[in-house]
Design a protein around this motif. Structure first.
Motif, short mmCIF file in Angstrom:
data_model
loop_
_atom_site.label_atom_id
_atom_site.label_comp_id
_atom_site.label_asym_id
_atom_site.label_seq_id
_atom_site.Cartn_x
_atom_site.Cartn_y
_atom_site.Cartn_z
N CYS B 94 29.17 132.38 27.97
CA CYS B 94 30.15 131.65 28.78
C CYS B 94 29.43 130.73 29.76
O CYS B 94 28.57 131.17 30.53
N ASP B 96 30.57 129.50 32.29
CA ASP B 96 31.08 129.68 33.65
C ASP B 96 30.50 130.93 34.30
O ASP B 96 29.98 130.87 35.41
N CYS B 97 30.60 132.05 33.63
CA CYS B 97 30.18 133.31 34.25
C CYS B 97 28.92 133.87 33.63
O CYS B 97 28.35 134.84 34.13
N CYS B 132 34.50 132.06 28.11
CA CYS B 132 35.00 133.36 27.70
C CYS B 132 36.50 133.42 27.99
O CYS B 132 37.04 132.58 28.71
N CYS B 135 37.38 133.31 31.83
CA CYS B 135 37.16 132.02 32.48
C CYS B 135 38.04 130.93 31.88
O CYS B 135 38.38 129.96 32.56
ZN LIG Z 1 33.28 133.55 31.63
#
Ligand SMILES: [Zn+2]
Ligand SMILES: [Mn+2]
Ligand SMILES: [Mn+2]
Ligand SMILES: [Zn+2]
Lengths: 152, 152
Positions: B94, B96-97, B132, B135
């Motif tokens: 992911c 983002d995370c 993911c 997110c």
């Molecule tokens: Zn994520």
DNA sequence: CTCGCAATCTGCAACTCGTGCAGACAATCA
DNA sequence: TGATTGTCTGCACGAGTTGCAGATTGCGAG
């Protein structure tokens, strides 16, 4: 990555200044297929412009990356590698010397993927590992696993 | 990675000692699909064994990796991730995370590869990037490319 | 069960790679 | 030419990881 001339125009257009340091880095990167690290570029740059700062190299690389002119690769422990080739391609990495080479893959869509449920992919990167031609002849094509040496 | 009991036997067989620290780490890793970093494992371990050293966690992870019981992933800048799943599989990361999840790919041999001339590959790793599920709902979804379909 | 040695653990220093910061410097433009 | 920014440089700092040495402990021998 576009040509030094095009980049110069692009930088100007964005209100960024054209400095000799930037121009040098443009030239060093254009058409460069070695996937150099920041340090490696710094060495090259220092040869032509003694006194240039490693900080400046990092800064320019970051600028270029955020403009989409190059991609940053983190494929192994150690320094990031910078790639002015932003076409759709993949890489092969030598386990012995760390060399990266470009690899072009077709029929990617033929593969079958399980487990992505709910994940929204926006890309996929393939990294082949093994021994480059040089290291393969140096080392009698012995063990194909276990070695994780890095170049210096 | 094998079970804590099997690992205990394997360590003994290699003349390595069985310590409570090692046993704890065996347990924390067994069946763990989170691809934790050394720090993350250290946090988990500290909860059950206050005073355990981060150094020991690193050491045990290195030992397990060199025994082939887990793989070390360097897929992005930042800390390495440790994966007790040593079956043939790939990953989705992911943007983002940073979460990593396992992905299984079939018909890999259907792809067509150009540029490997002289390179002796011993493996290939695919990393899907994207958002993911968590997110993706949190953030406005950006439009995706078509790189990876064929999910099942 | 106790002893002794070698392996292990722990804490800290050091190291690599990258970023934040501030003052000196310089590209650009009026 | 001078003013205005943006840029460059040097240095400090931060994350992640490894090296080292002394204290600790697993475990086989007795
Ligand atoms: Zn994520
Ligand atoms: Mn490339
Ligand atoms: Mn995995
Ligand atoms: Zn090589």
């Amino acid at each position: 990555m576009r040509s030094p001339a095009d980049l110069t125009a692009a930088f100007r257009q964005q209100g960024l200044k054209i400095t000799p340091q930037r121009q040098l880095i443009f030239r060093l990167l254009h058409g460069n297929e070695e996937h150099p690290s920041a340090e490696a570029l710094y060495e090259l740059a220092s040869a032509q412009m003694p006194g240039i700062s490693l900080r400046t190299v990092y800064q320019t690389l970051t600028d270029l990356a955020s403009m989409g002119e190059l991609q940053v690769l983190s494929l192994a422990p150690g320094a990031q590698r910078f790639d002015p080739n932003v076409t759709d391609h993949h890489h092969a990495r030598c386990n012995d010397c760390g060399q990266l080479r470009d690899v072009y893959v077709e029929r990617m869509l033929d593969i079958e993927v399980h487990g992505l449920d709910g994940f929204q992919p926006d890309g996929a990167a393939i990294v082949f590992t093994g021994l480059c031609d040089v290291c393969a002849t140096t080392r009698p094509s012995a063990d194909l696993h276990q070695h994780t040496n890095n170049s210096k």
